[in-house]
Design an enzyme around this catalytic site. Structure first.
Site, PDB file in Angstrom:
ATOM      1  N   CYS A  84       0.863  -1.180   0.000  1.00 18.63           N
ATOM      2  CA  CYS A  84       0.000   0.000   0.000  1.00 18.63           C
ATOM      3  C   CYS A  84       0.900   1.230   0.000  1.00 18.63           C
ATOM      4  O   CYS A  84       1.654   1.447   0.950  1.00 18.63           O
ATOM      5  CB  CYS A  84      -0.902  -0.011   1.228  1.00 18.63           C
ATOM      6  SG  CYS A  84      -1.928   1.462   1.406  1.00 18.63           S
ATOM      7  N   GLY A  85       0.843   2.021  -1.060  1.00 15.34           N
ATOM      8  CA  GLY A  85       1.726   3.179  -1.195  1.00 15.34           C
ATOM      9  C   GLY A  85       1.467   4.260  -0.177  1.00 15.34           C
ATOM     10  O   GLY A  85       2.389   4.748   0.492  1.00 15.34           O
ATOM     11  N   ARG A 199      -9.749  -3.277  -3.990  1.00  9.48           N
ATOM     12  CA  ARG A 199     -10.105  -4.594  -3.484  1.00  9.48           C
ATOM     13  C   ARG A 199      -9.713  -4.652  -2.008  1.00  9.48           C
ATOM     14  O   ARG A 199      -8.786  -3.972  -1.578  1.00  9.48           O
ATOM     15  CB  ARG A 199      -9.401  -5.709  -4.266  1.00  9.48           C
ATOM     16  CG  ARG A 199      -7.904  -5.739  -4.083  1.00  9.48           C
ATOM     17  CD  ARG A 199      -7.268  -6.949  -4.727  1.00  9.48           C
ATOM     18  NE  ARG A 199      -5.842  -7.002  -4.397  1.00  9.48           N
ATOM     19  CZ  ARG A 199      -5.035  -7.971  -4.740  1.00  9.48           C
ATOM     20  NH1 ARG A 199      -5.483  -9.005  -5.446  1.00  9.48           N
ATOM     21  NH2 ARG A 199      -3.757  -7.943  -4.403  1.00  9.48           N
ATOM     22  N   CYS A 208      -5.275   6.202  -3.562  1.00  9.73           N
ATOM     23  CA  CYS A 208      -4.566   4.922  -3.561  1.00  9.73           C
ATOM     24  C   CYS A 208      -3.169   5.162  -4.112  1.00  9.73           C
ATOM     25  O   CYS A 208      -3.012   5.538  -5.278  1.00  9.73           O
ATOM     26  CB  CYS A 208      -5.306   3.892  -4.418  1.00  9.73           C
ATOM     27  SG  CYS A 208      -4.436   2.316  -4.563  1.00  9.73           S
ATOM     28  N   GLY A 209      -2.151   4.962  -3.267  1.00 13.22           N
ATOM     29  CA  GLY A 209      -0.779   5.271  -3.663  1.00 13.22           C
ATOM     30  C   GLY A 209      -0.250   4.398  -4.785  1.00 13.22           C
ATOM     31  O   GLY A 209       0.334   4.895  -5.754  1.00 13.22           O
TER      32      GLY A 209
END
Length: 269
Positions: A84-85, A199, A208-209
């Site tokens: 996860c960025g 998701r 969202c990174g």
């Protein structure tokens, strides 16, 4: 205090809430290995916005023998997930807050090692190299630490992203394993608007990174931009992605933006 030392039903968990462009996370200092990592029900409860703290995911900071720290990321559904960025950027800010790191760090996550730097509340996180981008008729697919489907959407402000995103996420060829889905509108040569269905969250997130990283590379791959630094406007603000193209690969990829502590607290669980 983290957990009550006695074996009783109720436990007290100390936590911190962080957000990066609206992508929010429950962060736990797990250097003493006190968190029950296999308890998916507990993680779901903590991430629940009505019955828990509320977050897109939960992240543990742990000790590592080789690197400054280890990052373990769980989706809001309670399952350990891919990179996860924005979570990585928040983890760097958290490690800095705890005094684990200063202005620079190298840490380990599920997809490998990451270098990052922090100045004030801005974190610049190096992402993994990308060697493959799949071209399809109406989208491209690539993995930036997590899998991403990238497609254009002209009417990006007004559409049912949960419905359309879920249809792609669960459809062929992804099915149950799924993918994240990014809808993109070009604003200029160096700026794009992005909305992402994630998701694990099974809904739109404000940012969202790994998704904006995928979009930046996809837009360069499709020759929608010739720039090596791209601004991505997301629902929760803006992020910057820079990169270098080498033959058919992308290297020195950096995701840059603010990561902010919102509050800290304790919760019975």
């Amino acid at each position: 205090m983290y957990f009550c030392p006695h074996q009783i039903e109720e436990m007290i968990l100390s936590f911190y809430k962080y957000q990066g462009t609206g992508n929010d996370f429950v962060l736990v200092d797990n250097r003493h290995d006190i968190f029950p990592k296999n308890n998916t029900k507990l993680i779901r409860k903590l991430c629940d916005r009505k019955f828990g703290i509320g977050a897109d995911g939960l992240i543990l900071l742990e000790n590592d023998e080789t690197y400054d720290f280890k990052m373990i990321y769980y989706n809001a559904d309670g399952n350990e997930s891919t990179m996860c960025g924005n979570g990585g950027r928040c983890m760097v800010a958290f490690a800095n807050f705890l005094g684990v790191i200063q202005q620079e760090t190298t840490f380990i996550a599920i997809d490998g090692t990451h270098y990052a730097s922090i100045e004030a509340d801005v974190v610049n996180l190096q992402m993994q190299d990308v060697t493959t981008i799949e071209n399809h008729d109406e989208h491209v697919f690539l993995d930036t630490g997590s899998p991403h489907h990238v497609t254009f959407k002209e009417e990006i402000s007004q559409f049912d992203i949960k419905k359309e995103g879920a249809a792609i996420r669960y459809g062929a060829p992804y099915f149950e394993e799924g993918t994240n889905v990014n809808f993109v509108k070009k604003l200029s040569e160096t700026e794009f608007r992005v909305r992402t269905y994630e998701r694990g969250v099974e809904d739109e997130t404000l940012s969202c990174g790994t998704g904006v990283t995928a979009v930046a590379l996809a837009m360069h791959h499709l020759q929608e931009t010739s720039a090596n630094t791209v601004t991505l406007q997301v629902e929760g603000g803006s992020l910057e992605v820079s990169f270098e193209k080498e033959a058919t690969s992308y290297k020195n990829i950096f995701l840059k933006g603010k990561a902010t502590q919102v509050f800290k607290g304790e919760i019975s669980c």
